[in-house]
Design a protein around this motif. Structure first.
Motif, mmCIF file in Angstrom:
data_model
loop_
_atom_site.group_PDB
_atom_site.id
_atom_site.type_symbol
_atom_site.label_atom_id
_atom_site.label_comp_id
_atom_site.label_asym_id
_atom_site.label_seq_id
_atom_site.Cartn_x
_atom_site.Cartn_y
_atom_site.Cartn_z
ATOM 1 N N MET A 50 -30.326 47.308 1.823
ATOM 2 C CA MET A 50 -29.466 47.375 2.995
ATOM 3 C C MET A 50 -28.181 46.590 2.727
ATOM 4 O O MET A 50 -28.235 45.456 2.265
ATOM 5 N N LYS A 51 -27.032 47.201 3.023
ATOM 6 C CA LYS A 51 -25.729 46.553 2.854
ATOM 7 C C LYS A 51 -25.416 45.726 4.099
ATOM 8 O O LYS A 51 -25.617 46.186 5.216
ATOM 9 N N ASN A 52 -24.905 44.525 3.874
ATOM 10 C CA ASN A 52 -24.682 43.588 4.972
ATOM 11 C C ASN A 52 -23.212 43.495 5.359
ATOM 12 O O ASN A 52 -22.343 43.325 4.498
ATOM 13 N N ILE A 53 -22.970 43.580 6.663
ATOM 14 C CA ILE A 53 -21.643 43.392 7.238
ATOM 15 C C ILE A 53 -21.661 42.066 7.995
ATOM 16 O O ILE A 53 -22.545 41.848 8.823
ATOM 17 N N VAL A 54 -20.693 41.209 7.710
ATOM 18 C CA VAL A 54 -20.514 39.977 8.476
ATOM 19 C C VAL A 54 -19.186 40.102 9.214
ATOM 20 O O VAL A 54 -18.160 40.408 8.604
ATOM 21 N N ILE A 55 -19.220 39.902 10.532
ATOM 22 C CA ILE A 55 -18.030 40.049 11.367
ATOM 23 C C ILE A 55 -17.595 38.678 11.863
ATOM 24 O O ILE A 55 -18.419 37.902 12.361
ATOM 25 N N LEU A 56 -16.300 38.389 11.729
ATOM 26 C CA LEU A 56 -15.733 37.125 12.188
ATOM 27 C C LEU A 56 -14.933 37.359 13.463
ATOM 28 O O LEU A 56 -14.103 38.271 13.518
ATOM 29 N N ILE A 57 -15.192 36.534 14.480
ATOM 30 C CA ILE A 57 -14.507 36.660 15.766
ATOM 31 C C ILE A 57 -14.014 35.292 16.232
ATOM 32 O O ILE A 57 -14.493 34.262 15.765
ATOM 33 N N SER A 58 -13.059 35.329 17.182
ATOM 34 C CA SER A 58 -12.618 34.087 17.827
ATOM 35 C C SER A 58 -12.687 34.174 19.344
ATOM 36 O O SER A 58 -12.526 33.158 20.013
ATOM 37 N N GLY A 59 -12.883 35.371 19.894
ATOM 38 C CA GLY A 59 -12.817 35.528 21.346
ATOM 39 C C GLY A 59 -13.820 36.525 21.882
ATOM 40 O O GLY A 59 -15.019 36.430 21.606
ATOM 41 N N SER A 60 -13.309 37.519 22.600
ATOM 42 C CA SER A 60 -14.191 38.464 23.299
ATOM 43 C C SER A 60 -15.001 39.334 22.356
ATOM 44 O O SER A 60 -16.062 39.819 22.717
ATOM 45 N N GLY A 61 -14.480 39.544 21.158
ATOM 46 C CA GLY A 61 -15.239 40.332 20.187
ATOM 47 C C GLY A 61 -15.336 41.808 20.541
ATOM 48 O O GLY A 61 -16.308 42.459 20.181
ATOM 49 N N SER A 62 -14.318 42.353 21.219
ATOM 50 C CA SER A 62 -14.433 43.757 21.633
ATOM 51 C C SER A 62 -14.461 44.707 20.442
ATOM 52 O O SER A 62 -15.179 45.709 20.461
ATOM 53 N N ASN A 63 -13.723 44.402 19.374
ATOM 54 C CA ASN A 63 -13.796 45.252 18.180
ATOM 55 C C ASN A 63 -15.142 45.085 17.479
ATOM 56 O O ASN A 63 -15.702 46.052 16.962
ATOM 57 N N MET A 64 -15.671 43.861 17.471
ATOM 58 C CA MET A 64 -17.013 43.644 16.923
ATOM 59 C C MET A 64 -18.035 44.473 17.698
ATOM 60 O O MET A 64 -18.893 45.142 17.117
ATOM 61 N N ALA A 65 -17.922 44.448 19.033
ATOM 62 C CA ALA A 65 -18.852 45.206 19.868
ATOM 63 C C ALA A 65 -18.741 46.699 19.588
ATOM 64 O O ALA A 65 -19.750 47.415 19.536
ATOM 65 N N ALA A 66 -17.514 47.180 19.390
ATOM 66 C CA ALA A 66 -17.319 48.601 19.079
ATOM 67 C C ALA A 66 -17.988 48.964 17.759
ATOM 68 O O ALA A 66 -18.597 50.036 17.630
ATOM 69 N N ASP A 69 -21.676 33.537 3.114
ATOM 70 C CA ASP A 69 -22.438 33.919 1.924
ATOM 71 C C ASP A 69 -23.942 33.786 2.117
ATOM 72 O O ASP A 69 -24.719 34.389 1.366
ATOM 73 N N ARG A 70 -24.372 33.040 3.141
ATOM 74 C CA ARG A 70 -25.805 32.986 3.462
ATOM 75 C C ARG A 70 -26.343 34.384 3.796
ATOM 76 O O ARG A 70 -27.543 34.635 3.667
ATOM 77 N N PHE A 71 -25.448 35.280 4.235
ATOM 78 C CA PHE A 71 -25.859 36.623 4.642
ATOM 79 C C PHE A 71 -25.571 37.680 3.577
ATOM 80 O O PHE A 71 -25.647 38.879 3.859
ATOM 81 N N SER A 72 -25.242 37.257 2.362
ATOM 82 C CA SER A 72 -24.982 38.166 1.235
ATOM 83 C C SER A 72 -24.133 39.362 1.655
ATOM 84 O O SER A 72 -24.574 40.511 1.596
ATOM 85 N N PRO A 73 -22.880 39.122 2.073
ATOM 86 C CA PRO A 73 -22.090 40.206 2.636
ATOM 87 C C PRO A 73 -21.584 41.201 1.599
ATOM 88 O O PRO A 73 -21.097 40.816 0.536
ATOM 89 N N ASP A 74 -21.708 42.473 1.938
ATOM 90 C CA ASP A 74 -21.056 43.529 1.170
ATOM 91 C C ASP A 74 -19.678 43.807 1.750
ATOM 92 O O ASP A 74 -18.812 44.369 1.073
ATOM 93 N N LEU A 75 -19.495 43.424 3.014
ATOM 94 C CA LEU A 75 -18.211 43.595 3.683
ATOM 95 C C LEU A 75 -18.047 42.487 4.722
ATOM 96 O O LEU A 75 -18.986 42.198 5.466
ATOM 97 N N VAL A 76 -16.851 41.890 4.757
ATOM 98 C CA VAL A 76 -16.509 40.905 5.783
ATOM 99 C C VAL A 76 -15.408 41.528 6.633
ATOM 100 O O VAL A 76 -14.387 41.991 6.117
ATOM 101 N N VAL A 77 -15.638 41.546 7.939
ATOM 102 C CA VAL A 77 -14.745 42.221 8.876
ATOM 103 C C VAL A 77 -14.124 41.190 9.819
ATOM 104 O O VAL A 77 -14.848 40.463 10.505
ATOM 105 N N LEU A 78 -12.804 41.126 9.832
ATOM 106 C CA LEU A 78 -12.088 40.247 10.759
ATOM 107 C C LEU A 78 -11.850 41.039 12.041
ATOM 108 O O LEU A 78 -11.185 42.070 12.025
ATOM 109 N N ALA A 79 -12.405 40.561 13.136
ATOM 110 C CA ALA A 79 -12.298 41.270 14.418
ATOM 111 C C ALA A 79 -11.784 40.288 15.468
ATOM 112 O O ALA A 79 -12.545 39.696 16.210
ATOM 113 N N GLY A 80 -10.460 40.097 15.456
ATOM 114 C CA GLY A 80 -9.887 39.109 16.361
ATOM 115 C C GLY A 80 -10.183 37.695 15.915
ATOM 116 O O GLY A 80 -10.341 36.800 16.744
#
Length: 195
Positions: A1-17, A81-92
């Motif tokens: 399974m490929k892991n996505i880690v999403i970084l947020i600072s606020g409401s996270g609406s793009n993360m939720a999408a 890196d604890r989550f072995s990310p294949d992709l890191v997504v900046l979402a706000g």
């Protein structure tokens, strides 16, 4: 399974999408990818509750607790890196990242910016588009490089700038498009790279 880690600072609406798209689009089955964690630099980021409600591990790393941007980014990398990310997504995620951080995730670090890059990099994009007399504005998903709001463009969405538009009204219309193109760009990343 490929892991996505999403970084947020606020409401996270793009993360939720992205989380909703992953669930509805059965990314686990189709793309062998899932959102493995959501990390914030703010304990009060509203998006953390959404992530927890969807069974996604969360972490908070307060940037104010670190003496320098470099120290924070080093700790942030260790957390991600604890989550072995294949992709890191900046979402706000409202932090300018150090070159070392960007280099560490080169080729697997995405951002969404609320303008049609290369126009209006940086902040206050909607008001700047209105002030410049633009007839169109929009959003851009791009690979992150050490240069702010540069990097290969992966997706864009265009919205009209209406007569008498306000920055808030334009921002709301752009955000609805962000919620469409960001999940698509993340899915395309896995289709292209691992498909």
């Amino acid at each position: 399974m490929k892991n996505i880690v999403i970084l947020i600072s606020g409401s996270g609406s793009n993360m939720a999408a992205i989380v909703r798209a992953a669930e509805q689009g059965r990314w686990g089955e189709r793309l062998h990818a899932h959102v493995a964690a959501v990390v914030s630099n703010r304990a009060d980021a509203q998006g953390l509750a959404f992530a927890k409600d969807h069974g996604i591990p969360t972490a908070v790393l307060d940037h104010k607790a670190f003496a320098s941007r470099e120290d924070f980014d080093a700790a942030l990398m260790a957390q991600i890196d604890r989550f072995s990310p294949d992709l890191v997504v900046l979402a706000g995620f409202m932090r300018i990242l150090t070159p070392a951080f960007v280099a560490h995730y080169a080729g697997r670090l995405l951002n969404i910016h609320p303008s049609l890059l290369p126009a209006f990099a940086g902040l206050n994009t909607h008001q700047r588009a209105i002030d410049a007399g633009c007839r169109f504005a929009g959003a851009t998903v791009h690979q992150v490089t050490a240069e702010l709001d540069h990097g290969q463009i992966l997706a864009q969405a265009v919205v009209p700038v209406l007569p008498n538009d306000t920055a808030q009204a334009l921002a709301a219309r752009v955000l609805t498009q962000e919620h469409l193109i960001y999940p698509r760009a993340v899915a395309d990343f896995f289709s292209r790279r691992f498909g």
